[in-house]
Design a protein around this motif. Structure first.
Motif, PDB file in Angstrom:
ATOM      1  N   LEU A   9     -10.704  31.766  45.065  1.00  0.00           N
ATOM      2  CA  LEU A   9      -9.576  31.243  44.300  1.00  0.00           C
ATOM      3  C   LEU A   9      -8.798  30.222  45.119  1.00  0.00           C
ATOM      4  N   ALA A  10      -8.528  30.543  46.379  1.00  0.00           N
ATOM      5  CA  ALA A  10      -7.788  29.609  47.234  1.00  0.00           C
ATOM      6  C   ALA A  10      -8.565  28.319  47.463  1.00  0.00           C
ATOM      7  N   ARG A  11      -9.896  28.400  47.486  1.00  0.00           N
ATOM      8  CA  ARG A  11     -10.716  27.224  47.737  1.00  0.00           C
ATOM      9  C   ARG A  11     -10.877  26.357  46.489  1.00  0.00           C
ATOM     10  N   LEU A  12     -10.972  26.971  45.307  1.00  0.00           N
ATOM     11  CA  LEU A  12     -11.297  26.245  44.086  1.00  0.00           C
ATOM     12  C   LEU A  12     -10.078  25.844  43.263  1.00  0.00           C
ATOM     13  N   SER A  13      -9.013  26.594  43.365  1.00  0.00           N
ATOM     14  CA  SER A  13      -7.860  26.341  42.493  1.00  0.00           C
ATOM     15  C   SER A  13      -6.959  25.255  43.076  1.00  0.00           C
ATOM     16  N   LYS A  14      -6.113  24.732  42.212  1.00  0.00           N
ATOM     17  CA  LYS A  14      -5.123  23.745  42.596  1.00  0.00           C
ATOM     18  C   LYS A  14      -3.735  24.358  42.476  1.00  0.00           C
TER      19      LYS A  14
ATOM     20  N   GLY B 292      -0.268  25.468  41.308  1.00  0.00           N
ATOM     21  CA  GLY B 292       0.335  25.554  39.983  1.00  0.00           C
ATOM     22  C   GLY B 292      -0.569  26.121  38.914  1.00  0.00           C
ATOM     23  N   GLU B 293      -1.871  26.291  39.186  1.00  0.00           N
ATOM     24  CA  GLU B 293      -2.765  26.872  38.184  1.00  0.00           C
ATOM     25  C   GLU B 293      -2.517  28.372  38.095  1.00  0.00           C
ATOM     26  N   PRO B 294      -2.255  28.887  36.898  1.00  0.00           N
ATOM     27  CA  PRO B 294      -1.862  30.295  36.754  1.00  0.00           C
ATOM     28  C   PRO B 294      -3.018  31.248  37.014  1.00  0.00           C
ATOM     29  N   LEU B 295      -2.665  32.429  37.523  1.00  0.00           N
ATOM     30  CA  LEU B 295      -3.626  33.478  37.832  1.00  0.00           C
ATOM     31  C   LEU B 295      -3.289  34.723  37.042  1.00  0.00           C
ATOM     32  N   GLY B 296      -4.312  35.325  36.441  1.00  0.00           N
ATOM     33  CA  GLY B 296      -4.161  36.598  35.754  1.00  0.00           C
ATOM     34  C   GLY B 296      -4.952  37.681  36.468  1.00  0.00           C
ATOM     35  N   LEU B 297      -4.437  38.892  36.446  1.00  0.00           N
ATOM     36  CA  LEU B 297      -5.081  40.030  37.085  1.00  0.00           C
ATOM     37  C   LEU B 297      -5.323  41.111  36.036  1.00  0.00           C
ATOM     38  N   LEU B 298      -6.577  41.548  35.913  1.00  0.00           N
ATOM     39  CA  LEU B 298      -6.944  42.605  34.976  1.00  0.00           C
ATOM     40  C   LEU B 298      -7.570  43.748  35.759  1.00  0.00           C
ATOM     41  N   GLY B 299      -6.895  44.882  35.765  1.00  0.00           N
ATOM     42  CA  GLY B 299      -7.405  46.022  36.511  1.00  0.00           C
ATOM     43  C   GLY B 299      -7.180  45.929  37.997  1.00  0.00           C
ATOM     44  N   VAL B 300      -6.636  44.821  38.460  1.00  0.00           N
ATOM     45  CA  VAL B 300      -6.294  44.626  39.871  1.00  0.00           C
ATOM     46  C   VAL B 300      -4.780  44.580  39.956  1.00  0.00           C
TER      47      VAL B 300
ATOM     48  N   ARG C 154      -7.115  27.934  34.009  1.00  0.00           N
ATOM     49  CA  ARG C 154      -6.546  29.246  34.291  1.00  0.00           C
ATOM     50  C   ARG C 154      -7.600  30.100  34.979  1.00  0.00           C
ATOM     51  N   TRP C 155      -7.110  31.095  35.705  1.00  0.00           N
ATOM     52  CA  TRP C 155      -7.992  31.950  36.485  1.00  0.00           C
ATOM     53  C   TRP C 155      -7.727  33.403  36.135  1.00  0.00           C
ATOM     54  N   LEU C 156      -8.801  34.180  36.143  1.00  0.00           N
ATOM     55  CA  LEU C 156      -8.674  35.615  35.865  1.00  0.00           C
ATOM     56  C   LEU C 156      -9.493  36.372  36.909  1.00  0.00           C
ATOM     57  N   LEU C 157      -8.809  37.248  37.617  1.00  0.00           N
ATOM     58  CA  LEU C 157      -9.446  38.109  38.592  1.00  0.00           C
ATOM     59  C   LEU C 157      -9.469  39.519  37.999  1.00  0.00           C
ATOM     60  N   PHE C 158     -10.658  40.100  37.874  1.00  0.00           N
ATOM     61  CA  PHE C 158     -10.771  41.357  37.121  1.00  0.00           C
ATOM     62  C   PHE C 158     -11.831  42.256  37.743  1.00  0.00           C
ATOM     63  N   ARG C 159     -11.790  43.501  37.358  1.00  0.00           N
ATOM     64  CA  ARG C 159     -12.760  44.485  37.837  1.00  0.00           C
ATOM     65  C   ARG C 159     -14.069  44.333  37.070  1.00  0.00           C
ATOM     66  N   ALA C 160     -15.169  44.649  37.734  1.00  0.00           N
ATOM     67  CA  ALA C 160     -16.492  44.463  37.134  1.00  0.00           C
ATOM     68  C   ALA C 160     -16.673  45.313  35.889  1.00  0.00           C
ATOM     69  N   GLU C 161     -15.997  46.423  35.793  1.00  0.00           N
ATOM     70  CA  GLU C 161     -16.141  47.287  34.626  1.00  0.00           C
ATOM     71  C   GLU C 161     -15.608  46.628  33.355  1.00  0.00           C
TER      72      GLU C 161
ATOM     73  N   LEU D  43     -14.226  36.856  39.726  1.00  0.00           N
ATOM     74  CA  LEU D  43     -13.295  35.770  39.447  1.00  0.00           C
ATOM     75  C   LEU D  43     -13.888  34.884  38.365  1.00  0.00           C
ATOM     76  N   ALA D  44     -13.131  34.637  37.298  1.00  0.00           N
ATOM     77  CA  ALA D  44     -13.582  33.782  36.193  1.00  0.00           C
ATOM     78  C   ALA D  44     -12.510  32.748  35.888  1.00  0.00           C
ATOM     79  N   SER D  45     -12.921  31.713  35.163  1.00  0.00           N
ATOM     80  CA  SER D  45     -12.003  30.652  34.765  1.00  0.00           C
ATOM     81  C   SER D  45     -12.335  30.219  33.345  1.00  0.00           C
ATOM     82  N   ASN D  46     -11.326  29.656  32.661  1.00  0.00           N
ATOM     83  CA  ASN D  46     -11.571  29.144  31.318  1.00  0.00           C
ATOM     84  C   ASN D  46     -12.330  27.821  31.348  1.00  0.00           C
ATOM     85  N   LEU D  47     -12.295  27.110  32.474  1.00  0.00           N
ATOM     86  CA  LEU D  47     -13.013  25.843  32.621  1.00  0.00           C
ATOM     87  C   LEU D  47     -13.934  25.936  33.835  1.00  0.00           C
ATOM     88  N   PRO D  48     -15.239  25.697  33.658  1.00  0.00           N
ATOM     89  CA  PRO D  48     -16.165  25.833  34.788  1.00  0.00           C
ATOM     90  C   PRO D  48     -15.837  24.910  35.956  1.00  0.00           C
ATOM     91  N   GLY D  49     -15.457  23.675  35.674  1.00  0.00           N
ATOM     92  CA  GLY D  49     -15.124  22.753  36.750  1.00  0.00           C
ATOM     93  C   GLY D  49     -16.303  22.352  37.613  1.00  0.00           C
TER      94      GLY D  49
END
Length: 911
Positions: free
Chosen positions: A662-667, A669-677, A713-720, A749-755
């Protein structure tokens, strides 16, 4: 400086005197500190511990820079350690489930260095280093520096110790405290000199206090104090062969009495508290452990042994034999006062170690039913025992072929346990059913296999035989070979292959032992002649066994094997029916066994001799003792686990790699969401604020919000949660969710835009984004909900195959297209029928990774089954049938080739 060290010529003026302690310090620092920056926070275990330490730092070490604090007020909300929305109040001892010292250490580091995962680990690693240095100091003073180096190396290469030194669970403080207390009390009892004993006394007090503030008086005080007190009684009752020339040691007697009294009082207090404390009551500091409301049924005395077997691997295979060798007298000869003192010190140390091991094991076995599993606090005891066994062998104690054979066998048994149940590799942490990442099972098993091979192989070579002069401690305490070469083992043990006790080469029976073994193993020409002569002599002796009947039996057996090979070879060539019906594996063995068996019989002794003599030559050229190979084995095997296996496992258990991506790929101000984390995890990786979700639907809607479709946008989530998120994404876009980091099997880690970044979605091989034409097309419909498109077989490398052989794994892939939502919860079956045999491949669809209720119309599904036919499958064509079932009901096949609601897939050839 120990007496032994002075006698060996390593006094203060010796320029090499610091090399051994510096080596011990370097090894300990490397194993305890080097991997710290690579480790992430293990959620929930380490994250909970770090959060408790953070809360302590807020209240116990307030932030002094705010104006409110300077005015005498506490404004914790301005504290950088204060996390909005998180729990920030001061925790209780019941929250900690142990004493506060480990958490206070982490809290101080948080205050000094900020909120980072490494800043919580540094103080615990320092505790581990303190324990390792205490072990070195004790053994170096009471035995010699080399034994101290071995003890330190053994300690820091034990997973139980180095894992806790690098993990935020806190029990490294318990282990280090026991090492400090045991070293301090034993040193004060057995060492000499007022100032030295005063230093040992301060060390003992520090260890006892820190132990009491971590795991209470029973573990932290009673175990080390009783061990030294009872050890002193054992030595005194044993009537040492050589008494002190200068009379009674009053200071030692006082130390033994104080240790025994303190230990007895601590044991009494701990037992009283254990019996009188209610499990629902707040944790008592003097008790130091949380009690279970209901004792576990499986808590028996043998469970600590089971857990130690896995937590100390591979050392656990050697330690039982090392304990047995503690009952041998130390290899010290002579009647001088120096020899008597050295012998008395070592006997006292051995008695203390054996008492400590018994008391520590009894304590943890007693606490287990009331507290659940606890990390064993005595790896320092075991490390010193292992070091003394190695040092004794180095000083002339006899080798042990039983040990050389049994240690690899026991290590292999433990390895089999760890490979079949990989979660046992987490036994060192004594946690309640921690999840082991399935994706790490195969690479983890490979690393364990290498550690086993290195440790068992080197140890077997070292202990199989004794080559060279027998080394003993002389009267002055120095170590010297008992021949004309008076060289210290500290400078390297010279090899003399003329040792008449060496009977390790049974093939040299026809050649005089002193003639063969006197040859230099580094003289290749002489060595080769000796080995050839010995080999020929051995064959000559075998030819005389049973008056030559042994050779006659071997010739008859070889003739039978040649006849069998000829029959199978020509039977294959001319198509004989009985031979054609043989499984390929059996036929291949029959054709080749006639040459493989005798070649193995002839080559095995040669390989053994080459390996054995190669090790002999290495020891001679390197001028090191054979016993040093055990330490080298520990360094190599322990290094493979410390720097390879466990860091790789930690990366699977923590979100560190996902946050780094996330730190390497994001810019900014890009928002981060956490699901299960949990949101507080982000604070330790410097990602700033994050939006937390508990529901995958809400998290997906936030990620794919239409009004933000042009921003990332970025989403960090559990594999389940991946299956549900992927199904939602396919329903909206018809494509799999773009996952940018799946290195951890737990956090993605997933994103709405592949980039432009590559997709690492683990479900991509199971749910296809593009059509695929299977090599065996078959079209059949399951009630119009699911259409079978065909199947194919690939080998382990993914290459398509048209036939298979028995006892070799293959992938059987079935392709389906979803027509409408699938009703019901089905399992898949595969039948491979023919010649009166059946392979039954019942399995969970997609291995349970993508449930059928998430399949959307239009999805292309690949169900991959790994199968392996038994050797009784004869060559020929077998029929493949497949389908779905639930209980006794099969998913109805309404269209296409079918038999009893089984899709008829067509033939599969077995060779």
């Amino acid at each position: 400086m120990s007496d032994a060290g002075e006698a060996q010529g390593t006094g203060p003026r010796d320029r090499g005197a610091l090399l051994v302690p510096l080596a011990a310090l370097a090894i300990a620092a490397a194993f305890l500190f080097a991997p710290l920056r690579k480790l992430g926070i293990w959620d929930p275990y380490e994250l909970d511990a770090a959060d408790l330490a953070r809360r302590i730092a807020i209240w116990v070490f307030p932030h002094p820079s705010t104006a409110e604090w300077q005015a005498g007020l506490r404004a914790q909300t301005a504290d950088p350690l204060w996390l909005p929305g998180a729990q920030n109040d001061l925790p209780t001892l019941s929250d900690l489930h142990m004493g506060e010292l480990p958490y206070t250490s982490m809290a101080l580091s948080f205050r000094l260095f900020g909120l980072h995962e490494w800043s919580a680990r540094v103080p615990l690693a320092l505790w581990g280093l303190a324990g390792a240095l205490a072990v070195y100091a004790l053994v170096a003073r009471l035995v010699d520096r080399r034994a101290g180096l071995y003890a330190t190396t053994a300690l820091v290469t034990m997973p139980l110790y180095f894992l806790h030194a690098r993990t935020m669970l806190g029990d490294i403080v318990t282990m280090a405290s026991l090492a400090l207390a045991l070293a301090g009390l034993a040193g004060a009892l057995l060492d000499r000199g007022a100032l030295v004993r005063a230093a040992w006394g301060l060390t003992a007090i520090a260890g006892l206090v820190s132990g009491a503030l971590t795991r209470g008086v029973l573990i932290g005080v009673a175990v080390p104090a009783l061990s030294v007190g009872l050890g002193a009684l054992v030595v005194e009752a044993g009537a040492l062969p050589v008494r002190k020339a200068r009379g009674r040691d009053l200071a030692g007697a006082i130390t033994a009495g104080l240790a025994l009294g303190a230990g007895a009082f601590a044991a009494w207090l701990g037992l009283v508290l254990l019996r009188s404390t209610d499990a629902s009551a707040p944790l008592v500091r003097a008790l130091g452990v949380s009690l279970l409301l209901k004792p576990k049924v499986e808590s028996t005395f043998d469970l600590p042994l089971r857990d130690l077997g896995h937590a100390l691997f591979p050392w656990s295979a050697f330690l039982p034999f090392a304990v047995g060798r503690m009952f041998r007298a130390p290899a010290i000869e002579g009647e001088s006062p120096a020899a008597a003192t050295a012998r008395e010190r070592e006997l006292g140390l051995r008695a203390i170690l054996l008492c400590a091991l018994g008391i520590a094991f009894a304590t943890f076995a007693m606490l287990g039913p009331r507290t659940g599993p606890l990390p064993f606090s005595g790896p320092a005891i075991l490390a010193i025992i292992a070091a003394l066994a190695i040092r004794d062998f180095e000083r002339g104690a006899p080798p042990s072929r039983a040990l050389a054979v049994a240690v690899p066998v026991l290590a292999y048994v433990l390895y089999t346990d760890l490979s079949r149940a990989p979660e046992k590799a987490l036994s060192a942490f004594a946690l309640d059913r921690p999840a082991f990442p399935r994706t790490f099972e195969e690479p983890g098993t490979m690393m364990m296999r290498w550690a086993l091979a290195i440790f068992a192989g080197l140890l077997a070579l070292a202990w199989f035989e004794a080559i060279g002069p027998t080394a003993r401690h002389d009267a002055s305490g120095s170590t010297a070979p008992q021949n004309s070469e008076k060289k210290s083992l500290d400078a390297g043990t010279p090899l003399d292959a003329g040792n008449p006790l060496d009977t390790s080469n049974p093939l040299d029976a026809s050649t005089p032992r002193d003639e063969i073994d006197a040859r230099d193993p580094t003289d290749l020409e002489a060595w080769a002649r000796a080995r050839v002569d010995g080999y020929i002599g051995g064959l000559t002796e075998l030819s005389r066994v049973w008056a030559g009947n042994l050779v006659f039996v071997a010739v008859v057996l070889e003739a039978a094997l040649v006849g069998l090979a000829a029959m199978v070879f020509f039977g294959r060539r001319f198509g004989w029916a009985p031979v054609e019906r043989l499984p390929k594996l059996y036929a291949d063995i029959a054709v080749n066994v006639w040459w493989a068996l005798p070649l193995t019989a002839f080559a095995a002794p040669i390989v053994f001799v080459i390996v054995r003599d190669g090790f002999r030559a290495f020891v001679k050229v390197a001028r090191v003792p054979r016993a040093l190979a055990t330490v080298l084995a520990a360094l190599l095997a322990g290094g493979a686990l410390s720097f390879g296996y466990y860091p790789a496992l930690a990366s699977q258990l923590s979100p560190k790699e996902a946050f780094e991506s996330l730190a390497r790929l994001s810019k900014p101000g890009e928002p981060l969401g956490l699901l299960g984390v949990r949101a507080r995890a982000a604070a330790y990786y410097g990602t700033g604020s994050a939006t937390s979700f508990t529901d995958p639907v809400r998290a997906f809607d936030w990620l794919m919000s239409e009004k933000e479709a042009t921003s990332r946008r970025w989403l960090l989530f559990r594999a389940e949660d991946l299956p549900r998120l992927n199904a939602l994404h396919r329903l909206r876009t018809g494509q799999n969710l773009h996952v940018l980091d799946a290195r951890s099997s737990q956090i993605l880690l997933a994103s709405n835009l592949p980039g432009g970044a590559p997709d690492e979605n683990p479900l991509a091989p199971l749910v296809l984004d593009a059509p695929h034409a299977p090599s065996r097309p078959v079209e059949a419909s399951f009630r119009g909900e699911l259409t079978a498109l065909g199947w194919e077989v690939t080998d382990e490398n993914g290459a398509l195959v048209t036939s298979v052989v028995t006892q070799k794994p293959y992938h059987l892939r079935f392709y389906y297209r979803v027509e409408s939502p699938v009703s019901g919860n089905w399992k898949a079956f595969v039948h491979i029928d023919g010649f009166g045999r059946r392979y039954n491949g019942d399995h969970t669809v997609l291995d349970g990774r993508y449930p059928m209720n998430l399949w959307n119309p239009g999805d292309l599904i690949v169900d991959d089954l790994v199968f392996q036919l038994e050797p009784n499958f004869l060559p020929g064509d077998y029929n493949v049938y497949f389908g779905f079932f639930s209980g006794d009901t099969r998913f109805a096949v309404t269209r296409g080739p079918a038999q009893d609601n089984r899709v008829v897939g067509g033939p599969l050839r077995v060779r």
